[in-house]
Design an enzyme around this catalytic site. Structure first.
Site, PDB file in Angstrom:
ATOM      1  CD  GLN A 205       5.041  -6.864  -0.068  1.00  0.00           C
ATOM      2  OE1 GLN A 205       5.695  -7.435  -0.910  1.00  0.00           O
ATOM      3  NE2 GLN A 205       3.859  -6.352  -0.330  1.00  0.00           N
TER       4      GLN A 205
ATOM      5  N   GLY B 253       0.854  -1.181   0.000  1.00  0.00           N
ATOM      6  CA  GLY B 253       0.000   0.000   0.000  1.00  0.00           C
ATOM      7  C   GLY B 253       0.889   1.230   0.000  1.00  0.00           C
ATOM      8  CG  HIS B 254       3.435   2.218  -2.504  1.00  0.00           C
ATOM      9  ND1 HIS B 254       4.026   1.799  -3.667  1.00  0.00           N
ATOM     10  CD2 HIS B 254       4.026   1.515  -1.526  1.00  0.00           C
ATOM     11  CE1 HIS B 254       4.948   0.895  -3.384  1.00  0.00           C
ATOM     12  NE2 HIS B 254       4.964   0.700  -2.093  1.00  0.00           N
TER      13      HIS B 254
HETATM   14  P1  IMP Z   1       1.023 -11.501   2.721  1.00  0.00           P
HETATM   15  O1  IMP Z   1       2.032 -10.748   1.929  1.00  0.00           O
HETATM   16  O2  IMP Z   1      -0.381 -10.976   2.537  1.00  0.00           O
HETATM   17  O3  IMP Z   1       1.108 -12.986   2.494  1.00  0.00           O
HETATM   18  O4  IMP Z   1       1.334 -11.277   4.284  1.00  0.00           O
HETATM   19  C1  IMP Z   1       2.503 -11.819   4.877  1.00  0.00           C
HETATM   20  C2  IMP Z   1       3.094 -10.863   5.901  1.00  0.00           C
HETATM   21  O5  IMP Z   1       3.610  -9.732   5.237  1.00  0.00           O
HETATM   22  C3  IMP Z   1       2.077 -10.307   6.916  1.00  0.00           C
HETATM   23  O6  IMP Z   1       2.726 -10.132   8.156  1.00  0.00           O
HETATM   24  C4  IMP Z   1       1.702  -8.960   6.334  1.00  0.00           C
HETATM   25  O7  IMP Z   1       1.240  -8.059   7.321  1.00  0.00           O
HETATM   26  C5  IMP Z   1       3.038  -8.535   5.767  1.00  0.00           C
HETATM   27  N1  IMP Z   1       2.910  -7.593   4.659  1.00  0.00           N
HETATM   28  C6  IMP Z   1       2.574  -7.853   3.395  1.00  0.00           C
HETATM   29  N2  IMP Z   1       2.613  -6.750   2.649  1.00  0.00           N
HETATM   30  C7  IMP Z   1       3.014  -5.759   3.448  1.00  0.00           C
HETATM   31  C8  IMP Z   1       3.298  -4.372   3.236  1.00  0.00           C
HETATM   32  O8  IMP Z   1       3.203  -3.827   2.132  1.00  0.00           O
HETATM   33  N3  IMP Z   1       3.691  -3.683   4.345  1.00  0.00           N
HETATM   34  C9  IMP Z   1       3.854  -4.250   5.562  1.00  0.00           C
HETATM   35  N4  IMP Z   1       3.615  -5.530   5.789  1.00  0.00           N
HETATM   36  C10 IMP Z   1       3.208  -6.287   4.756  1.00  0.00           C
END
Ligand code: IMP
Length: 426
Positions: free
Chosen positions: A222, A40-41
């Protein structure tokens, strides 16, 4: 001619959207290389705030070519919604292209993501957007790719390869009714109408841009500690946000990446589960959350907050080969009397300088802090590095020394003009 990879050095949410936006004013091409709409940006332009999950934030500059690379998993529903959102805001997407090789997130991926998470005893805290299950299918070689959206026939063929298996799992393991081929084809053909004209061999677009001497920005989503290889496994995402993921994620040779810039917050945050050594579960943590507006762009969840962890960022400098840092949210610390920096960990009486691979060790690590004086002054309108309060400059110098990497950009607020470029990047 410069190719720059921009990566998150912590657990995501470091402000990559804003830094990408600032650098995109100088780059000709901006490309995402991994992840999906779990990212999310937030980008602030004048009085307007834009929230993007999939489309590179470079789209906000009219002339920039924006690419969604082959390493990204694309939810076509979200892509169509973002295109519509941008059009409503009067922003053109004429320069947006999506790799034909990128994998498609299907409705069963979203459902499985949520069902699997509910089933886990050790919760990962996924965003529930179907990211992990889509990557699983990619590596199982049963994914649907953007190429398959080219015709009804190719889409039906791709779905037929995988749907019977997905339905078996959904029905037998999770007691879910599953999906029919016809409903999926009907829904996805609607998205295909919008997406087909955007499909391209994005690797070729980048190569041509490079050959023409243009600036290319590879935008990671991420962060390093969420990397499936280098992060705090299993509390990670299912791709490689580290710089090493950029080359295969866009179809570029690794030797063509000239600089790797790590985006780093002046403190640390984390969303979801997993150990966090410098976490603050007190009023200072609450103050940072409130001042930094630390709530997820994608899920709205409050982020866990803590002091800057130099052990972690030192590790990020190493595994990404960082050539520079873009430090964000310095202004969030404006109100603090003292600021602590975690310079090492203590594990069972032993001092650790390096980030451990073993989460059982990490869980037991206690932070070893050094305390620096705060500056207790407003930095949000400071335009040049030299004009920062002396304590703020000392804080930045201390961080550079601790992590072994120069700071090239300092951000003191969400707006474009709240950015100090210490060294030109493009
Ligand atoms: P997933 O990417 O939805 O599989 O989530 C896996 C982990 O990565 C979780 O702890 C999410 O909260 C974290 N996560 C995924 N995308 C983001 C991001 O853009 N910012 C922060 N945490 C993220």
């Amino acid at each position: 001619m410069t190719v720059v990879a921009l990566v998150g050095t912590q657990w995501g949410d470091e402000g990559k959207g804003k830094i990408t936006d600032v650098l995109a004013s100088k780059a000709d091409v901006v490309a995402r290389y991994q992840g999906g709409n779990n990212a999310g940006h937030t980008v602030v332009v004048g009085d307007d705030t834009y929230k993007l999950h999939l489309i590179p934030s470079g789209i906000l500059y009219g002339g920039t070519t924006c690419l969604i690379g082959n390493g990204v998993v694309v939810d076509p529903k979200v892509l169509c919604e973002e295109i519509e959102y941008l059009h409503r805001a009067g922003i053109s997407t004429a320069n947006l292209f999506v790799s034909e090789r990128a994998h498609v997130i299907m409705p069963y991926h979203r459902v499985l993501d949520q069902l699997e998470e509910a089933q886990r005893t050790l919760k990962i805290g996924t965003t529930g957007r179907g990211i992990g299950p889509a990557y699983v299918d990619k590596f199982m070689r049963m994914g649907v790719r953007m190429l398959d959206l080219k015709s009804q026939e190719s889409l039906e063929k791709a779905i037929d390869q995988v749907l019977p298996m997905k339905n078996q799992v959904l029905q037998k393991v999770y007691d879910h009714p599953g999906f029919t081929r016809d409903e999926l084809v009907k829904e996805y053909l609607v998205y295909a109408e919008t997406i087909r004209p955007l499909l391209a061999d994005t690797s070729l677009v980048i190569h041509q841009a490079r050959q023409e001497g243009k600036g290319v920005l590879l935008e990671g989503a991420q962060g390093t500690l969420l990397d499936v290889d280098h992060g705090t496994y299993p509390f990670v995402t299912s791709s490689n946000p580290t710089a090493g993921g950029a080359a295969p994620g866009v179809g570029l040779g690794p030797n063509h990446i000239d600089q790797v810039i790590g985006v780093v917050k002046a403190y640390t945050t984390r969303v979801g589960e997993g150990p966090f050594v410098s976490e603050l579960k007190d009023a200072t943590g609450d103050l940072i959350r409130q001042r930094g507006r630390e709530y997820g762009t994608t899920t709205g969840r409050p982020r866990r907050c803590g002091w800057f962890d130099a052990v972690m960022v030192r590790y990020s400098v190493r595994v990404n080969g960082l050539t520079g840092l873009a430090l964000t949210l310095l202004d969030v610390l404006d109100a603090l009397e003292d600021i602590q920096v975690c310079v090492a960990y203590e594990y069972r009486g032993e001092r650790l300088e390096h980030f451990p691979s073993d989460l059982d060790v990490l869980k037991e690590c206690k932070p070893i802090y050094e305390t620096l004086p705060g500056w207790q002054g407003d930095t949000t309108e400071v335009k040049g590095f030299e004009d920062l309060p002396a304590q703020a400059k000392a804080y930045l110098a201390f961080l550079e020394e601790q992590v072994g990497c120069p700071i090239q950009i300092v951000s003191v607020g969400p707006r474009r003009d709240q950015t100090m470029l210490l060294n030109p990047i493009f």
